[in-house]
Design an enzyme around this catalytic site. Structure first.
Site, short mmCIF file in Angstrom:
data_model
loop_
_atom_site.label_atom_id
_atom_site.label_comp_id
_atom_site.label_asym_id
_atom_site.label_seq_id
_atom_site.Cartn_x
_atom_site.Cartn_y
_atom_site.Cartn_z
N ASP A 56 -14.05 7.13 0.75
CA ASP A 56 -13.75 5.78 1.26
C ASP A 56 -12.32 5.47 0.88
O ASP A 56 -12.01 5.28 -0.30
CB ASP A 56 -14.73 4.78 0.62
CG ASP A 56 -14.52 3.35 1.13
OD1 ASP A 56 -13.44 3.07 1.69
OD2 ASP A 56 -15.45 2.54 0.94
N HIS A 57 -11.43 5.43 1.88
CA HIS A 57 -10.01 5.31 1.59
C HIS A 57 -9.63 3.94 1.03
O HIS A 57 -8.52 3.74 0.55
CB HIS A 57 -9.19 5.63 2.84
CG HIS A 57 -7.87 6.30 2.52
ND1 HIS A 57 -6.96 5.74 1.67
CD2 HIS A 57 -7.34 7.48 2.91
CE1 HIS A 57 -5.90 6.53 1.57
NE2 HIS A 57 -6.11 7.61 2.30
N ARG A 58 -10.58 2.99 1.05
CA ARG A 58 -10.27 1.71 0.42
C ARG A 58 -10.24 1.88 -1.09
O ARG A 58 -9.58 1.12 -1.80
CB ARG A 58 -11.37 0.69 0.78
CG ARG A 58 -11.39 0.29 2.23
CD ARG A 58 -12.59 -0.60 2.52
NE ARG A 58 -13.85 0.08 2.24
CZ ARG A 58 -15.04 -0.48 2.41
NH1 ARG A 58 -15.14 -1.72 2.85
NH2 ARG A 58 -16.15 0.19 2.13
#
Lengths: 470, 387
Positions: free
Chosen positions: A441-443
């Site tokens: 999850d690139h967040r």
């Protein structure tokens, strides 16, 4: 010869107002002797999975429903010969009590809780003074509108009269109009109406086979699967499309995957690793006395490597809390293992896996996957996962781009281990190689952290001795 | 009944004393509970409590064992009958036998109890025929017993509503000048209900002779107690202005002693008491519930070690008060009871339709009598005569 007394047990409503249940498994077989209250089978409803105890003592004569089938409440599921009868009798509908919607021997209809009115017209004693049909029900000022739904007032005559009138009206109109057309409103339960509507089946075209001409789900199915043959199609009979109802685990998986794919921005990175040393280590570990009997699978070593690497990169084991606008870094790793089961994809997890020794982890993984394949995973084991491994290698594929288990920051796909030409110590040698794929999850996890984590896992598998440096 | 009176003060006094071996200390993974009244440990050891001395005969002890085994067997049979489609629903008391029998046996003849829908053990103690409870869950009637004859109100499904009935009844007892007490049953979840709090305010204000007996079985269906209350439940009583006691709800002797003392205080005009019987619902909330969705199996396993029946059995056998023949006899009696309940439930007749006119008012009113007569005439208009 002894006379058989056959009794049938129909699926009861084990919750409040349930209409169907899936028969998970039979716990008895034909020929078994059963006692009263001995568990017969396990069923799963929308509310719970429960065992059904036998209401009869005797010998199982027939299992009327196969495991895996979804059964409507009231459907007979088993026939038991209770013996001791004076003559062979036909199988009875469940004599004692009765099931929701079913009419018992004394004419009562079982309703959601307890028993409602005697509604069978035929069983009612006629009035002494004949009341002309045309005069309408005695308690109603005017004849009920046949289109209005009869109201059941817990056994009050009002409801019964209205219902009887509606049925009469119905019968009269279906006799009067052309075949295929029924009364003003075909009789069917709301879920069946919805089902028919979803499938585009016109209830008015159907003839109900249920009690009192009620259209059942099976009638709708029959209408859908047996379309009126058209002349131009009769020449060849191509295999028709099949429509599989989306329900249960598949439905849940679909919703979870859509939710995950469209909320968490996924990034996937790949790493191809020479795992020859890991495979050697695996053989050496298997010979160690303290690990005797422990199944040292490649998945186990990958799991261990993931746990070691996760301990160095805590953010990989975290969740995005959208509401609070916070990242939740979990205090322990609940390691999920995606498992293909007869009921679909499930991801049970090992709680606090980071604390387990290799042998304990092996035991936990084996138990988890065995339980999942047997379809017996407890709901608690399916929730609370924080990091997942999916072993796509068992299907012989190299790798994939896994979708995150909802709420988790990373998932590692572990591909097949195969011998490949590989440059080893300056020469091309056959080596055992696999490909790892990490989606994150690139967040929460940026490219650097994801890369470092994946590289650490790779390093541990390429040279397990690296673990000493962790 | 100064023991109960002094409970609030005693709590502060006790702080400095050496509490000795603490009740609950033997049970795994349970925080030690210095305030827990316990007379029989989970291992079946008899303890004495300075504030709750208990004289109990050997026959009474054996009687409690028999009561609990029979009630548990009834509960198991009812659960099976529900799974077989013979009952609409069933609320299991599994694990709460000691709390219910201890409280039920503390009642005297003139006392009145107001149950929830799970008090099968209290019903048993009040001499209610199990089939009269089964008829309610089968949907045949609203409960077949006469509340006044049994000193036991009909089951109340609405959560907590019976506390208002109990307080009101107790205020009536007070105005009659009668020497009896009222026992209101409630669960942990009910303590969050408005009615329960209103009932307690009135009970305190009027010093009504009512005892609030809360079986804290740890879950309000699926909601654990820590989500309902930030303080132990028995401490809430202090806010209303009457004493609160926490008793080991799986210890039938402690429950008996504490409830008896509280009822006596009520009868003597000392006002209400709140009893928190600390117990555990071993089964599902009802047959419609799946507890594996909200609690872990190991928690249930831990509570099995505190089973109310096992500890009394251990005590009875260890102290030579009962032998194998006695235990076998109780088992046989339980099976017989289960058979009677099964047959009686399956073959249960419908009440006559005119039964709906009975018990509406204390005395039949002329309009109701007229309605009844009209209904009887209508029934008689069918061939074959009146039902």
């Amino acid at each position: 010869m002894t006379h058989a007394t056959l009794r049938r047990f129909a699926l009861p409503d084990v919750g409040e107002g349930l209409t169907e249940a899936e028969l998970l498994q039979w716990l008895v077989a034909v020929g078994d002797t059963v006692t009263v209250n001995q568990p017969l089978c396990e069923v799963e409803t929308a509310k719970a999975a429960v065992e059904l105890p036998s209401p009869y003592a005797g010998v199982v004569v027939e299992l009327l429903v196969e495991a895996g089938a979804t059964v409507d409440v009231g459907t007979p599921i088993i026939t038991v010969d209770t013996g001791g009868g004076t003559a062979a009798e036909p199988p009875e509908a469940p004599q004692p009590g009765g099931l929701i919607g079913e009419t018992t021997a004394n004419g009562r209809t079982a309703v959601l809780v307890g028993y409602g009115p005697r509604s069978t017209e035929a069983r009612r004693r006629p009035r002494r003074t004949a009341v002309p049909e045309a005069a309408g029900p005695p308690l109603l000022a005017t004849a009920p509108d046949a289109r209005s739904k009869p109201v059941r007032h817990g056994g009050l005559e009002v409801g019964r009269q209205a219902e009887a009138a509606a049925i009469r009206e119905d019968a009269a109109s279906s006799a009067a109009v052309a075949p295929g057309r029924r009364g003003p409103r075909p009789l069917a339960k709301p879920p069946v109406r919805k089902y028919a509507k979803d499938l585009g089946v016109d209830l008015a075209q159907l003839t109900g086979t249920g009690p009192g001409g009620v259209i059942t789900r099976a009638d709708v199915d029959a209408a859908r699967t047996a379309p009126a043959p058209r002349a131009d199609m009769a020449i060849s009979a191509p295999r028709g499309e099949e429509r599989i109802p989306v329900k249960g685990v598949r439905k849940h998986t679909a919703a979870a995957m859509v939710a995950s794919a469209f909320t968490a921005p996924h990034v996937t990175e790949f790493l191809t690793v020479d795992v020859t040393r890991m495979m050697k280590l695996r053989r050496r570990l298997a010979e160690r006395p303290e690990l005797a009997g422990v199944r040292i699978s490649p998945l186990l070593l990958v799991a261990k490597a993931v746990l070691l690497a996760a301990a160095r990169h805590l953010l990989v084991n975290s969740s995005w809390d959208e509401a609070a606008q916070e990242i939740v870094v979990h205090g322990q790793v609940n390691l999920g293992i995606a498992a293909a089961t007869p009921r679909g994809l499930v991801v049970p997890n090992v709680k606090d896996a980071g604390r387990l020794s290799l042998a304990e982890l092996a035991g936990a993984l084996a138990e988890l996957t065995d339980t999942a394949r047997a379809g017996r995973t407890a709901p608690a084991d399916l929730t609370g996962g924080t990091l997942t491994i999916t072993n796509v290698g068992v299907f012989g594929v190299d790798t994939g781009t896994p979708i995150l288990n909802p709420g988790e920051a990373a998932i590692l796909a572990f591909g097949a281990i195969a011998e490949r030409p590989w440059v080893h110590k300056g020469e091309v040698r056959p080596r055992q190689v696999t490909t790892l794929a990490l989606s994150f999850d690139h967040r929460i996890v940026d490219g650097e952290l994801g890369s470092r984590f994946l590289a650490d896992v790779g390093a541990l598998l390429a040279d397990p001795g690296t673990a000493l440096a962790f | 009944m100064t023991a109960v009176r002094n409970e609030i003060e005693a709590e502060t006094d006790r702080a400095g004393d050496d509490p000795g071996p603490l009740p609950g200390a033997g049970a795994p993974h349970l925080p030690q509970q210095p305030d827990l009244v316990q007379l029989l440990t989970p291992e079946g050891e008899r303890l004495e409590h300075p504030e709750y001395p208990l004289e109990v005969s050997d026959a009474e002890l054996r009687g409690f064992y028999r009561d609990m085994v029979l009630v548990r067997r009834w509960d198991a049979e009812a659960t099976a009958l529900q799974r077989q489609g013979e009952l609409g629903i069933w609320a299991s008391l599994l694990g709460q036998e000691a709390a219910q029998l201890g409280a039920g046996r503390a009642l005297q003849d003139g006392d009145m109890a107001f149950p929830t829908y799970r008090e099968h053990g209290v019903a048993w103690a009040r001499g209610v025929d199990p089939l009269h409870v089964m008829s309610l869950f089968r949907g045949v009637d609203n409960g077949g017993w006469h509340p006044r004859e049994r000193g036991f109100a009909l089951y109340t499904i609405v959560i907590g509503a019976q506390c208002l009935h109990a307080t009101g009844y107790a205020m009536g007892v007070q105005r009659d000048g009668a020497e009896s007490a009222v026992l209101a049953f409630l669960g942990d979840g009910a303590t969050s209900q408005g009615e329960v709090n209103e009932a307690m305010v009135f009970a305190a204000s009027f010093a009504a002779p009512v005892v609030f007996f809360c079986q804290n079985n740890q879950y309000a269906i699926s909601v654990p107690l820590e989500r309902q209350s930030k303080v132990p439940l028995y401490r809430r009583a202090a806010g209303f202005g009457f004493p609160g006691v926490r008793v080991d709800g799986n210890d039938v002797l402690a429950v008996l002693a504490v409830t008896r003392a509280a009822l006596r205080a009520a009868r003597e005009g000392q006002g209400p008491t709140f009893i928190e019987a600390f117990t555990y619902r071993m089964g599902a909330h009802t047959t419609s519930d799946d507890p594996t969705r909200y609690r872990l199996a190991h928690e249930v396993e831990e509570w099995k070690l505190r089973d109310p029946i096992a500890r009394l059995k251990a005590y009875l056998s260890r102290s030579g008060l009962a032998d194998a023949a006695f235990f076998d006899g109780v088992e046989a009696e339980a099976d017989e009871l289960a058979g009677r309940i099964r047959r009686g439930t399956v073959e249960m007749p419908d009440p006559p339709p005119t039964a709906m006119f009975d018990g509406v008012h204390a005395e039949m009113t002329p309009p109701l009598a007229a309605q009844r007569a009209a209904f009887e005439a209508y029934q008689a208009s069918f061939e074959g005569g009146a039902a």
